[in-house]
Design a protein around this motif. Sequence first.
Motif, mmCIF file in Angstrom:
data_model
loop_
_atom_site.group_PDB
_atom_site.id
_atom_site.type_symbol
_atom_site.label_atom_id
_atom_site.label_comp_id
_atom_site.label_asym_id
_atom_site.label_seq_id
_atom_site.Cartn_x
_atom_site.Cartn_y
_atom_site.Cartn_z
ATOM 1 N N HIS A 3 -6.467 9.873 -26.191
ATOM 2 C CA HIS A 3 -5.920 10.103 -27.524
ATOM 3 C C HIS A 3 -4.409 10.326 -27.505
ATOM 4 O O HIS A 3 -3.695 9.894 -28.419
ATOM 5 C CB HIS A 3 -6.611 11.305 -28.175
ATOM 6 C CG HIS A 3 -7.975 10.998 -28.670
ATOM 7 N ND1 HIS A 3 -8.827 11.947 -29.202
ATOM 8 C CD2 HIS A 3 -8.668 9.825 -28.745
ATOM 9 C CE1 HIS A 3 -9.965 11.385 -29.565
ATOM 10 N NE2 HIS A 3 -9.893 10.101 -29.290
ATOM 11 N N VAL A 4 -3.918 11.015 -26.491
ATOM 12 C CA VAL A 4 -2.472 11.278 -26.407
ATOM 13 C C VAL A 4 -1.712 9.970 -26.231
ATOM 14 O O VAL A 4 -0.681 9.733 -26.872
ATOM 15 C CB VAL A 4 -2.155 12.252 -25.257
ATOM 16 C CG1 VAL A 4 -0.648 12.467 -25.145
ATOM 17 C CG2 VAL A 4 -2.857 13.580 -25.472
ATOM 18 N N PHE A 5 -2.215 9.089 -25.378
ATOM 19 C CA PHE A 5 -1.578 7.786 -25.190
ATOM 20 C C PHE A 5 -1.588 6.997 -26.496
ATOM 21 O O PHE A 5 -0.579 6.377 -26.871
ATOM 22 C CB PHE A 5 -2.318 7.004 -24.105
ATOM 23 C CG PHE A 5 -1.798 5.609 -23.906
ATOM 24 C CD1 PHE A 5 -0.683 5.378 -23.120
ATOM 25 C CD2 PHE A 5 -2.405 4.523 -24.529
ATOM 26 C CE1 PHE A 5 -0.183 4.089 -22.958
ATOM 27 C CE2 PHE A 5 -1.921 3.238 -24.365
ATOM 28 C CZ PHE A 5 -0.802 3.028 -23.578
ATOM 29 N N LEU A 21 7.025 15.896 -30.404
ATOM 30 C CA LEU A 21 6.455 14.625 -30.858
ATOM 31 C C LEU A 21 5.949 14.738 -32.294
ATOM 32 O O LEU A 21 6.185 13.864 -33.123
ATOM 33 C CB LEU A 21 5.317 14.216 -29.926
ATOM 34 C CG LEU A 21 4.741 12.809 -30.137
ATOM 35 C CD1 LEU A 21 5.768 11.747 -29.795
ATOM 36 C CD2 LEU A 21 3.478 12.621 -29.298
ATOM 37 N N ILE A 22 5.259 15.833 -32.602
ATOM 38 C CA ILE A 22 4.755 16.037 -33.959
ATOM 39 C C ILE A 22 5.911 16.188 -34.949
ATOM 40 O O ILE A 22 5.882 15.637 -36.061
ATOM 41 C CB ILE A 22 3.829 17.270 -33.993
ATOM 42 C CG1 ILE A 22 2.552 16.982 -33.203
ATOM 43 C CG2 ILE A 22 3.481 17.656 -35.431
ATOM 44 C CD1 ILE A 22 1.681 18.191 -32.979
ATOM 45 N N ALA A 23 6.947 16.931 -34.532
ATOM 46 C CA ALA A 23 8.108 17.111 -35.415
ATOM 47 C C ALA A 23 8.758 15.782 -35.768
ATOM 48 O O ALA A 23 9.248 15.594 -36.891
ATOM 49 C CB ALA A 23 9.123 18.038 -34.746
ATOM 50 N N SER A 24 8.762 14.839 -34.823
ATOM 51 C CA SER A 24 9.400 13.541 -35.096
ATOM 52 C C SER A 24 8.741 12.863 -36.304
ATOM 53 O O SER A 24 9.430 12.271 -37.139
ATOM 54 C CB SER A 24 9.318 12.633 -33.863
ATOM 55 O OG SER A 24 7.997 12.179 -33.621
ATOM 56 N N HIS A 25 7.415 12.964 -36.412
ATOM 57 C CA HIS A 25 6.723 12.314 -37.533
ATOM 58 C C HIS A 25 7.100 12.950 -38.869
ATOM 59 O O HIS A 25 7.320 12.250 -39.860
ATOM 60 C CB HIS A 25 5.212 12.411 -37.338
ATOM 61 C CG HIS A 25 4.728 11.754 -36.087
ATOM 62 N ND1 HIS A 25 4.122 12.440 -35.067
ATOM 63 C CD2 HIS A 25 4.780 10.469 -35.673
ATOM 64 C CE1 HIS A 25 3.812 11.620 -34.088
ATOM 65 N NE2 HIS A 25 4.194 10.412 -34.437
ATOM 66 N N LEU A 58 -1.395 16.337 -34.711
ATOM 67 C CA LEU A 58 -1.772 17.752 -34.688
ATOM 68 C C LEU A 58 -3.198 17.940 -34.180
ATOM 69 O O LEU A 58 -3.503 18.923 -33.495
ATOM 70 C CB LEU A 58 -1.644 18.345 -36.100
ATOM 71 C CG LEU A 58 -0.257 18.777 -36.553
ATOM 72 C CD1 LEU A 58 -0.264 19.104 -38.043
ATOM 73 C CD2 LEU A 58 0.216 19.989 -35.749
ATOM 74 N N ARG A 59 -4.066 17.002 -34.499
ATOM 75 C CA ARG A 59 -5.469 17.106 -34.074
ATOM 76 C C ARG A 59 -5.680 16.563 -32.668
ATOM 77 O O ARG A 59 -6.470 17.108 -31.899
ATOM 78 C CB ARG A 59 -6.365 16.342 -35.044
ATOM 79 C CG ARG A 59 -6.465 16.937 -36.445
ATOM 80 C CD ARG A 59 -7.576 16.261 -37.225
ATOM 81 N NE ARG A 59 -8.853 16.384 -36.517
ATOM 82 C CZ ARG A 59 -9.974 15.750 -36.908
ATOM 83 N NH1 ARG A 59 -9.947 14.955 -37.983
ATOM 84 N NH2 ARG A 59 -11.082 15.899 -36.245
ATOM 85 N N TRP A 60 -5.012 15.473 -32.318
ATOM 86 C CA TRP A 60 -5.327 14.754 -31.084
ATOM 87 C C TRP A 60 -4.526 15.200 -29.866
ATOM 88 O O TRP A 60 -4.990 15.016 -28.743
ATOM 89 C CB TRP A 60 -5.125 13.250 -31.302
ATOM 90 C CG TRP A 60 -6.312 12.589 -31.926
ATOM 91 C CD1 TRP A 60 -7.402 13.205 -32.466
ATOM 92 C CD2 TRP A 60 -6.527 11.182 -32.072
ATOM 93 N NE1 TRP A 60 -8.290 12.277 -32.939
ATOM 94 C CE2 TRP A 60 -7.787 11.014 -32.710
ATOM 95 C CE3 TRP A 60 -5.804 10.053 -31.738
ATOM 96 C CZ2 TRP A 60 -8.317 9.771 -33.014
ATOM 97 C CZ3 TRP A 60 -6.322 8.809 -32.034
ATOM 98 C CH2 TRP A 60 -7.561 8.665 -32.672
ATOM 99 N N VAL A 61 -3.308 15.697 -30.050
ATOM 100 C CA VAL A 61 -2.482 16.076 -28.892
ATOM 101 C C VAL A 61 -2.750 17.541 -28.569
ATOM 102 O O VAL A 61 -2.386 18.427 -29.346
ATOM 103 C CB VAL A 61 -0.986 15.848 -29.171
ATOM 104 C CG1 VAL A 61 -0.154 16.228 -27.947
ATOM 105 C CG2 VAL A 61 -0.733 14.385 -29.553
ATOM 106 N N PRO A 62 -3.374 17.831 -27.445
ATOM 107 C CA PRO A 62 -3.735 19.220 -27.132
ATOM 108 C C PRO A 62 -2.528 20.049 -26.713
ATOM 109 O O PRO A 62 -1.589 19.548 -26.105
ATOM 110 C CB PRO A 62 -4.720 19.067 -25.970
ATOM 111 C CG PRO A 62 -4.337 17.778 -25.319
ATOM 112 C CD PRO A 62 -3.847 16.889 -26.414
ATOM 113 N N LYS A 63 -2.568 21.322 -27.028
ATOM 114 C CA LYS A 63 -1.481 22.227 -26.664
ATOM 115 C C LYS A 63 -1.353 22.385 -25.160
ATOM 116 O O LYS A 63 -0.281 22.666 -24.642
ATOM 117 C CB LYS A 63 -1.695 23.592 -27.306
ATOM 118 C CG LYS A 63 -1.626 23.584 -28.826
ATOM 119 C CD LYS A 63 -1.848 24.972 -29.402
ATOM 120 C CE LYS A 63 -1.779 24.946 -30.931
ATOM 121 N NZ LYS A 63 -2.002 26.289 -31.515
ATOM 122 N N GLU A 64 -2.451 22.182 -24.451
ATOM 123 C CA GLU A 64 -2.427 22.370 -23.009
ATOM 124 C C GLU A 64 -1.490 21.404 -22.307
ATOM 125 O O GLU A 64 -1.060 21.647 -21.193
ATOM 126 C CB GLU A 64 -3.838 22.185 -22.428
ATOM 127 C CG GLU A 64 -4.815 23.303 -22.765
ATOM 128 C CD GLU A 64 -5.278 23.232 -24.221
ATOM 129 O OE1 GLU A 64 -5.086 22.162 -24.843
ATOM 130 O OE2 GLU A 64 -5.812 24.236 -24.725
#
Length: 498
Positions: free
Chosen positions: A269-271, A338-342, A480-486
């Motif tokens: 998902h991250v890719f 990455l999320i901020a860019s969107h 926000l849903r797919w990229v894990p914080k880990e």
Amino acid sequence: MASLDLVAERADRRAWLGLVIVLGPVALVAMDGSVLYLAMPSITSAITPSTDQALWILDIYGFAVSSLLIAFGNLGDRYGRLKFLLTGAIVFGLGSVGAAFSPNPEALIACRALMGLGGATLLPSGLAIISNLFPNPRQRSQAIGIFAATFAAGFAVGPVLGGLLLSRFDWGSVFLINIPVVVLFLAFAPVLLKEVRTTNPGRVDALSVVLSAVGILLAVYAVKTAAAEGFSATQAATGLLGLAILVWFVRRQLTLEYPLLDLRLFKDHVFTVAILTGLLSLVAWAAAGYLTGVYLQSVLGYSVLAAALLVLPGAAVLTAACIGAPGVVERIGMRSALIASHFFMGAGLLILLLTTTEHGVAAFIASSVVTGVGYGFSFSLVADTAVAAVPAERAGSAASLAEMSNELGNALGISLLGSLAALLFRLTGPGAAGTLDETLDISGIASGTIAEAKDAFVTGMHGAVGVASLLCLGLGFLALRWVPKERKAEAEEAAVTP
């Protein structure tokens, strides 16, 4: 011992000089994806392309690059990256000369395609050679960061450079500026760079190359002509044929030992988010850049030089954001950046909805500054995020897909969203001509018709940037849903591991 240190110092100096000489073609490939945004009104007046031809002039370059990028990357692995770099530079230079002196739209489209053919060899081969120049991981990371910043700066500076050239010279100058860089590269590259090839690159599937290129071109051609001329059975058949060929291409990749497009990578998902970010950021950037270039000149009446100067704040912010992205990642993490860019891109595009036929400069500058932050983060982070998300042995495929997503996004932004703007113009405009610039060039046209045409163009621009904004914001919520914080913790652990 001192002698060994001196040898190491000289090797480092030569590597950095090699980096500098590779950055020239990289900047050209990026600039030629955007240099025509402010030049199109001049080109339209000079060689009078139709609506469909104008869109092809803009985006055939991006389609040629994106459809051949992975194939040429694989061929470079097999036959030598330096050979591909030198050959690509020659083809790119020849295409630039031909484009500068094109007497008609058809010739210009063909020369832009030739430039794309050359450009498709430069990005993957240049990145591979840079990686080989810097065996030290820290230096290699710095060099690749400079590579990404140069690519982003080239996209940002392209419209500005085009505007400055057009304020003094004919429209062909936006292509002739490539020649000195190509000549310098051909003179110094054989001296400073070493050949790079892979021992077991795998077989390049020629049918996959043809299927991907033909499928993309047919599908987009159907969309473009439908927007410019209205729907017809022929266009529907062309679009369906293009989609069928793309389905054939995808199914073929699942059966090949060495696929042109490794679809297994998208299981992560991250890719997937990283590749979609690279695609959509350029879709939004290209469409907004092209449409606002026409808006500033043809609606608000600014000269090409004044329009170029108005682009500078956004270009400066974009470049600074790209260079500063690694520092931001250290503070807030890759996921947050990455999320901020969107959300920066989506919010900035919404500001363009405040533009009117009478006023819009302040909204344009504010939009370019806000979106510039998002574009800069995106350009800098997409490749790193994609590569970090996959196993090391598949990093090359991930990097090629990241580059392809940028180039394909640049072409699709103008084709699809540009076509949406053209469709709205055709539906709401006076019907005197297919585009605003063609309408303004009609001799003796009534002022009321001009006003109606400008209103229709702004309506089309608002529709296109509105869709682009929704796409960016939607992908932000998906991330926000797919990229894990880990992922942030893992990256920090990897950074301190010897």
